[in-house]
Write a protein that holds these residues in place. Structure first.
Motif, PDB file in Angstrom:
ATOM      1  N   ASP A 222       0.816  -1.215   0.000  1.00  0.00           N
ATOM      2  CA  ASP A 222       0.000   0.000   0.000  1.00  0.00           C
ATOM      3  C   ASP A 222       0.844   1.258   0.000  1.00  0.00           C
ATOM      4  N   ALA A 223       2.130   1.118   0.349  1.00  0.00           N
ATOM      5  CA  ALA A 223       3.031   2.266   0.403  1.00  0.00           C
ATOM      6  C   ALA A 223       4.450   1.774   0.140  1.00  0.00           C
ATOM      7  N   SER A 224       5.334   2.705  -0.225  1.00  0.00           N
ATOM      8  CA  SER A 224       6.739   2.352  -0.413  1.00  0.00           C
ATOM      9  C   SER A 224       7.618   3.533  -0.045  1.00  0.00           C
ATOM     10  N   LYS A 225       8.796   3.221   0.423  1.00  0.00           N
ATOM     11  CA  LYS A 225       9.801   4.238   0.710  1.00  0.00           C
ATOM     12  C   LYS A 225      11.167   3.567   0.790  1.00  0.00           C
ATOM     13  N   ASN A 226      12.137   4.170   0.107  1.00  0.00           N
ATOM     14  CA  ASN A 226      13.519   3.681   0.154  1.00  0.00           C
ATOM     15  C   ASN A 226      13.607   2.189  -0.136  1.00  0.00           C
ATOM     16  N   SER A 227      12.986   1.778  -1.230  1.00  0.00           N
ATOM     17  CA  SER A 227      13.043   0.383  -1.706  1.00  0.00           C
ATOM     18  C   SER A 227      12.364  -0.617  -0.775  1.00  0.00           C
ATOM     19  N   MET A 228      11.530  -0.119   0.142  1.00  0.00           N
ATOM     20  CA  MET A 228      10.767  -1.018   1.003  1.00  0.00           C
ATOM     21  C   MET A 228       9.280  -0.871   0.700  1.00  0.00           C
ATOM     22  N   GLY A 229       8.594  -1.979   0.524  1.00  0.00           N
ATOM     23  CA  GLY A 229       7.153  -1.968   0.319  1.00  0.00           C
ATOM     24  C   GLY A 229       6.442  -2.289   1.615  1.00  0.00           C
ATOM     25  N   ILE A 230       5.366  -1.558   1.916  1.00  0.00           N
ATOM     26  CA  ILE A 230       4.662  -1.732   3.184  1.00  0.00           C
ATOM     27  C   ILE A 230       3.205  -2.062   2.925  1.00  0.00           C
ATOM     28  N   GLY A 231       2.771  -3.183   3.437  1.00  0.00           N
ATOM     29  CA  GLY A 231       1.354  -3.536   3.415  1.00  0.00           C
ATOM     30  C   GLY A 231       0.716  -3.032   4.694  1.00  0.00           C
ATOM     31  N   LEU A 232      -0.270  -2.157   4.575  1.00  0.00           N
ATOM     32  CA  LEU A 232      -0.878  -1.522   5.744  1.00  0.00           C
ATOM     33  C   LEU A 232      -2.175  -2.236   6.110  1.00  0.00           C
ATOM     34  N   LYS A 233      -2.276  -2.685   7.362  1.00  0.00           N
ATOM     35  CA  LYS A 233      -3.453  -3.403   7.828  1.00  0.00           C
ATOM     36  C   LYS A 233      -3.984  -2.733   9.097  1.00  0.00           C
ATOM     37  N   THR A 234      -5.293  -2.609   9.197  1.00  0.00           N
ATOM     38  CA  THR A 234      -5.925  -2.175  10.443  1.00  0.00           C
ATOM     39  C   THR A 234      -7.109  -3.089  10.716  1.00  0.00           C
ATOM     40  N   PHE A 235      -7.209  -3.572  11.944  1.00  0.00           N
ATOM     41  CA  PHE A 235      -8.250  -4.542  12.268  1.00  0.00           C
ATOM     42  C   PHE A 235      -8.479  -4.581  13.776  1.00  0.00           C
ATOM     43  N   LEU A 236      -9.608  -5.139  14.173  1.00  0.00           N
ATOM     44  CA  LEU A 236      -9.909  -5.326  15.588  1.00  0.00           C
ATOM     45  C   LEU A 236      -8.992  -6.397  16.163  1.00  0.00           C
ATOM     46  N   ASN A 237      -8.449  -6.124  17.324  1.00  0.00           N
ATOM     47  CA  ASN A 237      -7.588  -7.115  17.966  1.00  0.00           C
ATOM     48  C   ASN A 237      -8.458  -8.208  18.586  1.00  0.00           C
ATOM     49  N   SER A 238      -8.239  -9.433  18.158  1.00  0.00           N
ATOM     50  CA  SER A 238      -9.053 -10.556  18.631  1.00  0.00           C
ATOM     51  C   SER A 238      -8.159 -11.530  19.386  1.00  0.00           C
ATOM     52  N   ASN A 239      -8.019 -11.291  20.677  1.00  0.00           N
ATOM     53  CA  ASN A 239      -7.185 -12.152  21.528  1.00  0.00           C
ATOM     54  C   ASN A 239      -5.751 -12.268  21.015  1.00  0.00           C
ATOM     55  N   GLY A 240      -5.311 -11.233  20.280  1.00  0.00           N
ATOM     56  CA  GLY A 240      -3.928 -11.218  19.807  1.00  0.00           C
ATOM     57  C   GLY A 240      -3.625 -12.235  18.745  1.00  0.00           C
ATOM     58  N   ASN A 241      -4.676 -12.798  18.118  1.00  0.00           N
ATOM     59  CA  ASN A 241      -4.458 -13.883  17.170  1.00  0.00           C
ATOM     60  C   ASN A 241      -5.612 -13.908  16.175  1.00  0.00           C
ATOM     61  N   THR A 242      -5.448 -13.258  15.030  1.00  0.00           N
ATOM     62  CA  THR A 242      -6.580 -13.088  14.132  1.00  0.00           C
ATOM     63  C   THR A 242      -6.198 -13.328  12.673  1.00  0.00           C
ATOM     64  N   LEU A 243      -7.118 -13.924  11.927  1.00  0.00           N
ATOM     65  CA  LEU A 243      -6.924 -14.117  10.490  1.00  0.00           C
ATOM     66  C   LEU A 243      -7.399 -12.872   9.746  1.00  0.00           C
ATOM     67  N   GLN A 244      -6.554 -12.357   8.838  1.00  0.00           N
ATOM     68  CA  GLN A 244      -6.889 -11.175   8.052  1.00  0.00           C
ATOM     69  C   GLN A 244      -6.629 -11.423   6.571  1.00  0.00           C
TER      70      GLN A 244
END
Length: 389
Positions: A62-84
């Motif tokens: 979703d974004a890039s800077k200095n040859s690094m690609g970043i996938g940005l995720k936002t989601f509800l925290n579900s017991n610290g272990n969630t499928l997205q």
């Protein structure tokens, strides 16, 4: 990872912007869990870190800077272990439908498709490394963490467990789940080693915003700056729904004069010229423009092939395609760098679908500068439908 290598002032700006937007959550709900729309998360990230926003294209990052690609995720925290969700394969259904009967072959095929998309993202945007940057949401706070965006290790796939509507598996690095009815691949995210960001949700954000605008005497209309005009073009023939054997991406294979093995052009359907008659310059000798690629390179480009339209009472040659000067440069980028097909191989529509693209978006910055990026399958038809509406 990305975040720990950024300047402190940029990190603090990022945190402040997240707090501000999270504080406005009561605009959307009355929950004590701060709301963060995914588009807002993308824009905040890119603004704070001065990163390139790739979210408008069809990219695994979703974004890039200095040859690094970043996938940005936002989601509800579900017991610290969630499928997205991390990828969709709706347009590949016909190719893998028969494989579902054999879960091992099916998961291997899906994994290959996923890896191809990651690889094409790296090539298109000149990216060396990929990471996920996640903002998990829970009561009164954001949890920020990062992890590598790995290719699926196909040789290590194991623990394949078919269910009526899904197949779970892992590759000894991550746990995955493929939803068959939605044609969607999910990955399990674990909220470990997080940065906790407390969010104070405003009780009445409407009143706060009203006071801000009244104090500043802001004029919504006067201060509004429209986005750049854009069109979406197909990488295939709209007549047949396929990539023609001797035109477009296979122009190098056309009969007649001797052509460079990389000669291509991107079709510009008549409907685009009719609705946007001044978007592209005319197809006339000596008229060219700069075409900015997602990887930062710039090609000289122009319109090609005669196609006349009546504009302001005059017949104007707008051209049937978009090409580079020399015309082989665009072909080198699309055929060799992106599609990775050997010289002399005819491009098919199935090859485009395999990496999840069949269109490009062209944005007009000014009369001499245009930007181009790839779009997901069916984007051209969706664009035309929106114009009809």
């Amino acid at each position: 990872m990305f975040l720990k290598n950024q300047p402190k002032e940029n990190i603090q700006e990022y945190y402040n912007l997240l707090k501000i937007v999270g504080g406005l959550s009561n605009l959307f709900s009355d929950n004590n869990i701060p709301y963060l729309y995914y588009r807002a998360a993308e824009n905040i990230f890119c603004k704070a870190f001065e990163a390139n926003n790739l979210s408008r294209g069809d990219s695994s990052a979703d974004a890039s800077k200095n040859s690094m690609g970043i996938g940005l995720k936002t989601f509800l925290n579900s017991n610290g272990n969630t499928l997205q969700k991390i990828a969709e394969f709706n347009k590949d259904r016909n190719d893998y439908h028969d494989l579902i009967k054999n879960p091992e072959d099916f998961i291997r095929y899906i994994s290959l498709l996923r890896n191809k998309r990651l690889d094409s993202t790296k090539v298109i945007h000149s990216i060396d490394n990929l990471v996920y940057h996640c903002v998990a949401r829970e009561a009164d706070r954001f949890l920020i963490f990062e992890e590598e965006m790995n290719f699926i290790n196909i040789d290590q796939i194991n623990n394949i467990k078919p269910k009526p509507n899904s197949i779970s598996f892992n590759d000894k690095i991550h746990e995955y789940n493929f939803n068959i009815s939605k044609s969607t691949l999910f990955k399990r995210f674990n909220t470990n080693n997080t940065v906790e960001l407390k969010v104070d949700i405003l009780k009445d954000p409407y009143e706060v915003l009203r006071k801000i605008f009244e104090e500043k005497n802001l004029d919504f209309i006067k201060d509004h700056k429209p986005e750049y005009e854009f069109v979406i073009l197909p990488l295939f023939s709209t007549r047949s729904g396929k990539v023609a054997d001797g035109s477009g991406l296979n122009q190098w294979n056309a009969r007649g004069r001797k052509r460079d093995i990389n000669e291509v052009y991107i079709p510009v359907p008549a409907v685009i010229h009719k609705i946007y008659p001044t978007f592209f310059p005319p197809n006339e000798k000596g008229i060219s423009f700069n075409l900015h690629l997602p990887n930062g390179n710039v090609l000289s480009a122009s319109m090609c092939q005669d196609s006349f339209f009546k504009i302001n009472g005059k017949d104007v040659n707008k051209g049937k395609g978009l090409m580079s000067n020399p015309n082989k440069e665009l072909g080198k980028w699309i055929l060799r760098d992106i599609l990775k097909i050997p010289e002399g191989t005819v491009v098919t529509y199935e090859m485009l679908v395999e990496i999840g693209i069949d269109s490009v978006e062209v944005r007009k910055i000014d009369s001499k500068n245009y930007e181009i990026d790839f779009k997901k399958v069916n984007s051209y038809y969706d664009f035309v439908d929106s114009l009809n509406e």
